[in-house]
Design a protein around this motif. Structure first.
Motif, PDB file in Angstrom:
ATOM      1  N   UNK A   7      14.579 -18.666 -59.591  1.00 49.96           N
ATOM      2  CA  UNK A   7      13.282 -18.471 -58.929  1.00 49.96           C
ATOM      3  C   UNK A   7      13.441 -18.642 -57.424  1.00 49.96           C
ATOM      4  N   UNK A   8      12.478 -18.058 -56.696  1.00 46.75           N
ATOM      5  CA  UNK A   8      12.485 -18.181 -55.232  1.00 46.75           C
ATOM      6  C   UNK A   8      12.251 -19.619 -54.820  1.00 46.75           C
ATOM      7  N   UNK A   9      11.423 -20.325 -55.605  1.00 47.13           N
ATOM      8  CA  UNK A   9      11.124 -21.730 -55.294  1.00 47.13           C
ATOM      9  C   UNK A   9      12.386 -22.582 -55.362  1.00 47.13           C
ATOM     10  N   UNK A  10      13.205 -22.354 -56.378  1.00 44.69           N
ATOM     11  CA  UNK A  10      14.466 -23.097 -56.504  1.00 44.69           C
ATOM     12  C   UNK A  10      15.372 -22.812 -55.303  1.00 44.69           C
ATOM     13  N   UNK A  11      15.415 -21.562 -54.886  1.00 41.37           N
ATOM     14  CA  UNK A  11      16.247 -21.195 -53.755  1.00 41.37           C
ATOM     15  C   UNK A  11      15.759 -21.850 -52.466  1.00 41.37           C
ATOM     16  N   UNK A  12      14.411 -21.926 -52.316  1.00 39.20           N
ATOM     17  CA  UNK A  12      13.854 -22.545 -51.111  1.00 39.20           C
ATOM     18  C   UNK A  12      14.180 -24.037 -51.058  1.00 39.20           C
ATOM     19  N   UNK A  13      14.110 -24.709 -52.194  1.00 39.17           N
ATOM     20  CA  UNK A  13      14.425 -26.138 -52.225  1.00 39.17           C
ATOM     21  C   UNK A  13      15.892 -26.351 -51.848  1.00 39.17           C
ATOM     22  N   UNK A  14      16.763 -25.505 -52.345  1.00 39.45           N
ATOM     23  CA  UNK A  14      18.188 -25.605 -52.023  1.00 39.45           C
ATOM     24  C   UNK A  14      18.428 -25.379 -50.535  1.00 39.45           C
ATOM     25  N   UNK A  15      17.668 -24.453 -49.965  1.00 37.86           N
ATOM     26  CA  UNK A  15      17.793 -24.228 -48.527  1.00 37.86           C
ATOM     27  C   UNK A  15      17.366 -25.475 -47.757  1.00 37.86           C
ATOM     28  N   UNK A  16      16.251 -26.047 -48.213  1.00 40.48           N
ATOM     29  CA  UNK A  16      15.739 -27.220 -47.523  1.00 40.48           C
ATOM     30  C   UNK A  16      16.724 -28.382 -47.614  1.00 40.48           C
ATOM     31  N   UNK A  17      17.458 -28.443 -48.720  1.00 38.81           N
ATOM     32  CA  UNK A  17      18.401 -29.551 -48.918  1.00 38.81           C
ATOM     33  C   UNK A  17      19.786 -29.215 -48.360  1.00 38.81           C
ATOM     34  N   UNK A  18      19.896 -28.075 -47.686  1.00 45.26           N
ATOM     35  CA  UNK A  18      21.149 -27.664 -47.035  1.00 45.26           C
ATOM     36  C   UNK A  18      22.276 -27.403 -48.031  1.00 45.26           C
ATOM     37  N   UNK A  19      21.913 -26.794 -49.150  1.00 44.27           N
ATOM     38  CA  UNK A  19      22.955 -26.357 -50.116  1.00 44.27           C
ATOM     39  C   UNK A  19      23.727 -25.194 -49.487  1.00 44.27           C
ATOM     40  N   UNK A  20      25.004 -25.150 -49.780  1.00 46.41           N
ATOM     41  CA  UNK A  20      25.854 -24.146 -49.130  1.00 46.41           C
ATOM     42  C   UNK A  20      25.748 -22.770 -49.779  1.00 46.41           C
ATOM     43  N   UNK A  21      25.900 -22.705 -51.109  1.00 46.60           N
ATOM     44  CA  UNK A  21      25.927 -21.406 -51.787  1.00 46.60           C
ATOM     45  C   UNK A  21      25.091 -21.479 -53.057  1.00 46.60           C
ATOM     46  N   UNK A  22      24.722 -20.286 -53.549  1.00 42.37           N
ATOM     47  CA  UNK A  22      23.915 -20.202 -54.768  1.00 42.37           C
ATOM     48  C   UNK A  22      24.382 -19.034 -55.621  1.00 42.37           C
ATOM     49  N   UNK A  23      24.054 -19.170 -56.901  1.00 38.90           N
ATOM     50  CA  UNK A  23      24.438 -18.138 -57.871  1.00 38.90           C
ATOM     51  C   UNK A  23      23.420 -18.186 -58.996  1.00 38.90           C
ATOM     52  N   UNK A  24      22.975 -17.017 -59.459  1.00 38.24           N
ATOM     53  CA  UNK A  24      22.016 -16.990 -60.559  1.00 38.24           C
ATOM     54  C   UNK A  24      21.355 -15.640 -60.673  1.00 38.24           C
ATOM     55  N   UNK A  25      20.453 -15.524 -61.667  1.00 43.25           N
ATOM     56  CA  UNK A  25      19.803 -14.243 -61.930  1.00 43.25           C
ATOM     57  C   UNK A  25      18.930 -13.785 -60.764  1.00 43.25           C
ATOM     58  N   UNK A  26      18.349 -14.741 -60.016  1.00 42.52           N
ATOM     59  CA  UNK A  26      17.537 -14.353 -58.870  1.00 42.52           C
ATOM     60  C   UNK A  26      18.382 -13.599 -57.857  1.00 42.52           C
ATOM     61  N   UNK A  27      19.604 -14.037 -57.695  1.00 40.38           N
ATOM     62  CA  UNK A  27      20.477 -13.462 -56.675  1.00 40.38           C
ATOM     63  C   UNK A  27      21.180 -12.213 -57.204  1.00 40.38           C
ATOM     64  N   UNK A  28      21.584 -12.231 -58.429  1.00 41.68           N
ATOM     65  CA  UNK A  28      22.248 -11.060 -58.994  1.00 41.68           C
ATOM     66  C   UNK A  28      22.696 -11.319 -60.418  1.00 41.68           C
ATOM     67  N   UNK A  29      22.399 -10.392 -61.286  1.00 37.36           N
ATOM     68  CA  UNK A  29      22.839 -10.517 -62.674  1.00 37.36           C
ATOM     69  C   UNK A  29      24.289 -10.021 -62.821  1.00 37.36           C
ATOM     70  N   UNK A  30      25.009 -10.569 -63.793  1.00 37.39           N
ATOM     71  CA  UNK A  30      26.384 -10.086 -64.000  1.00 37.39           C
ATOM     72  C   UNK A  30      26.411  -8.602 -64.329  1.00 37.39           C
ATOM     73  N   UNK A  31      27.349  -7.892 -63.759  1.00 41.33           N
ATOM     74  CA  UNK A  31      27.512  -6.473 -64.015  1.00 41.33           C
ATOM     75  C   UNK A  31      28.976  -6.114 -64.128  1.00 41.33           C
TER      76      UNK A  31
END
Length: 734
Positions: free
Chosen positions: A690-714
Motif C-alpha cells: 500500500x501507499x501508506x506503508x511506503x510513506x511510513x517507510x519513507x518517514x522512517x528513512x528506510x533505504x529500499x522497498x519491494x512488494x506488489x505496490x512497487x512491482x509484481x514478479x514477471x
C-alpha cells in the motif's frame, strides 16, 4: 581272447624270437577248439557269427584267464579315474587364463595315470603260463603317452569351445589310450611266439576312438541332469573295450617254462601298489576339485552377502528386505500372523553429512546400523534401503509388542552419536504399515510405510505415524513431487520471474530479485512454499539452486545495469565448493560480481556458523554482496549481524504488513532501521503493498522497498514490472 599254440606246432624259427618283446595275453581253450576266427568269419560275410565270435572271445578272455579280484581293482581305478577326469575337465572348460591351463593339466594327469594304472593292473591280472618280465623304459613311455595324449585331446575342446568339435577331442583321447595300450604291450616280455589278429587290433582302436568321442560329446553338448555320469560310463566302456579287445587280438605260443605261483603273488602285490599310486593320483584330483568347490562356494556366498547386504552398515539391503518380507508374508498368510513394516528416515543426517563431511555421515550410518542390528529379537528384521533411510519388519501377536519394538527403534535413533570434536543427535521419522489391514503385498506395504514416514516428517511434534489411508494423500503427493523435482530441469519446467527493488526516497530501481517458478507438466503451477522444502529435504536444491544462479546471472548480464538478487539455501551454503561455484558462474556468464547479491536466511547460518562465515567471506572477497533475508522472522541475533559480512538487511514482510495498524510492528521496524544505520548496513523492506506503508517507510528513512505496490514478479526485469502510480524510475533494459 588269445590262442596258445601247442609246442609241436611251434615254427622252426621260434628260437630266433627269444629276445622279441611280446605280450602274453590270455588263453581260452574252448574257443581254440571251436576254430572261431573273427577275421575269417568276417571275410565269409557271416557278420552275425563274426560279431558273436568277437563278443564271446573277448568275454572269455576276461573271465577265464584273469584274476577277477585284480580285474575288479582295475575297474575301480578306471571308474574313479574317469569320474574325476570329467569333473576336472568341466572345470577346465569353465575357467579362463592360467586357471584353464592348470585345470587342463590336472585333467591330463588324472586321465592318463588312471588309464595307465587300469591297463597295468589288468595285465598283471592275467594268470601267466610262461615267465614274464617288463621293460621299464617302454612302461614309462606308455604312461607319458597316456598323459600327453589326454592333455592334447581334452585341451582342444577346453581351449577351443567353438573352433573344434568335441567329438574330435574325444577321438584323440581314445587314440591316445590305444597308443598307451600297445606301447604297454611292447613292454611286456614273455617267453613265446606272438600271433596278431589285425581285425581285433583295428576293432580295439575304433572302439576306443568312437566311444571316447561319444563320451566327450555327451559331457559337452548334453544338458540333461545325468549327462556327466553318462559321459563317465561311456569313457569307462571305451577303456575296457580297448584293453580286452586288444588282448584278444594276440595268440602266444609258449617256448618253455611256466609262470610259478610266486610270480603271480608278486604280480598281485605290484598290482596293489600300482592301484595305490593310482588312487593317490585320483585322490589328488578329488582334493583339487573339492578345494575349488569350497572356494567357489565361499566366493558365491561372499558375492551373495555383497548382493544382499549393505557394504557400509552390514545390514541387509533393499533386495534382502524384499526377499525376507516375501517369505514372512507367505508364512503370515498360512499362520494368521500380524506383521508390521516400518519405514525409517534420519532427520538431521544431511546436516551432519554436509557440514561435517562424508566421513561423519558414514560414521553416523554405521552407528545407527549397529544399534538397529543389536536391538533385534526373534521375529524382527532391519535393513538399510538407501541413503539415510532404513526399514524394519516385526512379527507380532499384540499391539504391546509392536509399540515396544517401535520404542526401541526410537531410542536407537535419538541417542547421541559422539565424534572426535562434536556430538550429534539424528533422531528419525518412523512410519508403520500393518499386514493385513494396510496391504497384503510387499510393494504395497513398503509404499504405505514410506507414506506414513513422510507424514511423520511433516507433522509437527510427531516422530511416529501409522498408515491411514484417508490422511496420506498429501504424503503421497509430496513423495511424487520429490521424484518429479529431479527431472524438472531436464524437462524445462523451471523458469524465473523477477521482482523489482527500488529506493524508497526516489523510486529509482536498485535491482531485481530472481524468484523461481515451477510449471509442472501435469499439475500446472506449484508454489515455491510447497516444493522448496521438498527440494531441500531431498538434496535436489543444490542442482536447482545452481540452475537458478546461472540463469539469473546470464539474464542480468544482458541488462544495462542494476543488481540481481538470488536466494541461496542453507544446503547450498554448506557445500565446501560453493564459493568456487559462484565464481565459476560469474566467469561463465560474464556478470560483474558487484551486480550479484546473494540472499541468505539466518536459519541457514546457525547449523555451522564457522563454516558459513568462512564461505561468506570468500564470496565477499569476490565482490559479491550478501543480504540477510527475512530478518526478524528467525533468530535475528545481533551476534549474527556483527559476525557476518552482510551488505543488506531484508526486513521480513510480516512487519511491513503491520505498519499501518500495529504499533509494536512499527516500533520493531524503527528499531531495525536504526540498527542498520548504526551498523552502516542498508535495510530493504519486503511486502510493501500500500501507499501508506511506503510513506511510513519513507518517514522512517528506510533505504529500499519491494512488494506488489512497487512491482509484481514477471518473467523479465524492466520498467514493465513497475507500478505506474509510482514516480518515474530508472529502468533496466531487458
Amino acid at each position: 581272447m588269445t590262442r596258445r599254440r601247442p609246442q609241436s606246432e611251434a615254427p622252426k624259427f621260434a628260437n630266433s624270437l627269444d629276445a622279441t618283446i611280446t605280450y602274453r595275453p590270455p588263453l581260452t581253450h574252448s574257443l581254440v577248439a571251436t576254430g572261431y576266427n573273427f577275421s575269417n568269419q568276417a571275410s565269409r560275410g557271416d557278420s552275425d557269427a563274426a560279431f558273436g565270435a568277437f563278443i564271446v572271445r573277448v568275454i572269455s578272455c576276461l573271465v577265464t584267464d584273469h584274476n577277477l579280484w585284480l580285474v575288479s581293482l582295475a575297474a575301480i581305478i578306471c571308474v574313479l579315474g574317469s569320474a574325476i577326469t570329467f569333473s576336472l575337465y568341466q572345470r577346465a572348460r569353465e575357467r579362463s587364463g592360467s586357471q584353464k591351463n592348470g585345470w587342463t593339466f590336472l585333467t591330463a594327469v588324472a586321465a592318463g595315470s588312471s588309464i595307465w594304472c587300469t591297463h597295468f593292473i589288468a595285465m598283471l591280472a592275467y594268470n601267466s603260463a610262461a615267465p614274464v618280465t617288463f621293460d621299464p623304459i617302454f612302461t614309462m613311455v606308455s604312461l607319458i603317452v597316456a598323459i600327453a595324449g589326454c592333455g592334447i585331446g581334452f585341451g582342444i575342446s577346453a581351449f577351443n569351445k567353438d573352433g573344434y568339435l568335441p567329438e574330435v577331442s574325444g577321438a584323440i583321447v581314445g587314440l591316445s589310450v590305444a597308443c598307451m595300450h600297445y606301447t604297454g604291450m611292447a613292454a611286456y616280455h614273455v617267453a613265446g611266439i606272438v600271433d596278431w589278429d589285425t581285425a581285433y587290433v583295428a576293432a580295439s582302436v575304433i572302439l576306443a576312438a568312437s566311444i571316447s568321442a561319444l563320451a566327450v560329446r555327451v559331457a559337452v553338448r548334453s544338458k540333461y541332469r545325468h549327462s556327466l555320469a553318462v559321459a563317465v560310463a561311456l569313457f569307462v566302456v571305451s577303456i575296457v573295450a580297448l584293453h580286452f579287445t586288444g588282448m584278444a587280438a594276440v595268440a602266444v605260443t609258449p617256448l618253455g617254462g611256466h609262470g610259478d605261483e610266486s610270480s603271480q603273488q608278486a604280480f598281485a602285490a605290484i598290482a596293489v601298489a600300482v592301484a595305490s599310486v593310482g588312487l593317490m593320483v585320483v585322490g589328488t584330483g578329488v582334493a583339487s576339485y573339492m578345494i575349488d568347490e569350497r572356494t567357489a562356494a565361499e566366493t558365491v556366498n561372499h558375492l551373495r552377502r555383497l548382493a544382499l547386504n549393505d557394504a557400509l552398515t552390514g545390514l541387509p539391503n533393499r533386495v534382502h528386505l524384499n526377499e525376507y518380507l516375501n517369505k514372512e508374508l507367505a508364512r503370515a498368510e498360512q499362520n494368521s500372523w500380524s506383521l508390521a513394516v516400518v519405514g525409517i528416515d534420519l532427520n538431521h543426517f544431511k546436516e551432519i553429512n554436509d557440514l561435517r563431511g562424508h566421513a561423519a555421515g558414514d560414521q553416523t550410518l554405521k552407528v545407527i546400523g549397529e544399534r538397529l542390528a543389536s536391538l533385534l529379537q526373534p521375529g524382527e528384521f532391519a535393513a538399510r534401503v538407501g541413503g539415510d533411510e532404513f526399514a524394519a519388519i516385526k512379527r507380532f501377536a499384540g499391539t504391546n509388542e509392536l509399540h515396544e519394538f517401535v520404542a526401541r527403534l526410537e531410542t536407537a535413533l535419538t541417542l547421541p552419536i559422539a565424534f572426535d570434536d562434536f556430538e550429534a543427535v539424528t533422531g528419525g521419522s518412523i512410519g508403520v504399515a500393518l499386514y493385513p489391514q494396510d496391504g497384503r503385498e510387499t510393494e504395497v506395504l513398503l509404499s504405505n510405510a514410506d507414506l506414513a514416514m513422510y507424514r511423520a516428517k511433516i507433522v509437527p511434534d510427531s516422530s511416529v505415524c501409522f498408515y491411514e489411508k484417508e490422511m496420506d494423500e498429501a504424503a503421497r503427493e509430496r513423495k511424487s513431487l520429490r521424484a518429479d523435482l529431479l527431472r524438472a530441469i531436464e524437462l524445462g519446467e523451471f523458469h524465473l520471474h523477477y521482482q523489482v527493488q527500488t529506493l524508497v526516497t526516489t523510486g529509482e530501481v536498485s535491482g531485481y530479485e530472481a524468484l523461481l517458478r515451477w510449471n509442472h507438466r501435469e499439475r500446472g503451477a506449484i508454489s515455491p512454499e510447497e516444493f522448496i522444502p521438498i527440494a531441500e529435504e531431498s538434496g535436489s536444491i543444490v542442482e536447482i539452486g545452481e540452475w537458478v544462479l546461472r540463469t539469473a546471472c546470464s539474464n542480468a548480464a544482458s541488462w544495462s545495469g542494476g543488481k540481481i538478487a538470488v536466494n541461496v539455501s542453507g544446503v547450498q551454503l554448506a557445500r565446501a565448493d560453493f564459493a568456487e561455484k559462484v565464481h565459476a558462474i560469474l566467469v561463465e556468464t560474464g556478470l560483474s560480481p558487484s551486480r550479484l547479491e546473494l540472499e541468505i536466511t539466518e536459519t541457514a547460518l546457525i547449523a555451522d556458523k564457522v563454516r558459513a562465515l568462512h564461505t561468506l567471506r570468500r564470496i565477499r572477497n569476490l565482490g559479491v554482496a550478501i543480504a540477510i533475508d527475512d530478518f526478524g522472522a528467525g533468530y535475528s541475533s545481533l551476534e549474527t549481524l556483527r559476525a557476518f559480512p552482510f551488505s543488506k538487511i531484508k526486513l521480513d514482510r510480516s512487519f511491513t504488513r503491520g505498519l499501518e495498524r500495529d504499533a509494536q510492528a512499527k516500533a520493531i521496524v524503527r528499531a531495525v532501521l536504526a540498527l542498520g544505520k548504526s551498523l552502516d548496513i542498508p535495510v530493504l523492506a519486503e511486502g510493501v503493498e500500500t501507499v501508506s506503508q511506503l510513506e511510513i517507510l519513507r518517514d522512517e528513512s528506510c533505504d529500499e522497498a519491494q512488494g506488489y505496490l512497487i512491482g509484481r514478479p514477471g518473467p523479465s526485469g524492466g520498467a514493465a514490472n513497475l507500478n505506474v502510480a509510482l514516480e518515474p524510475a530508472v529502468s533496466l533494459a531487458s
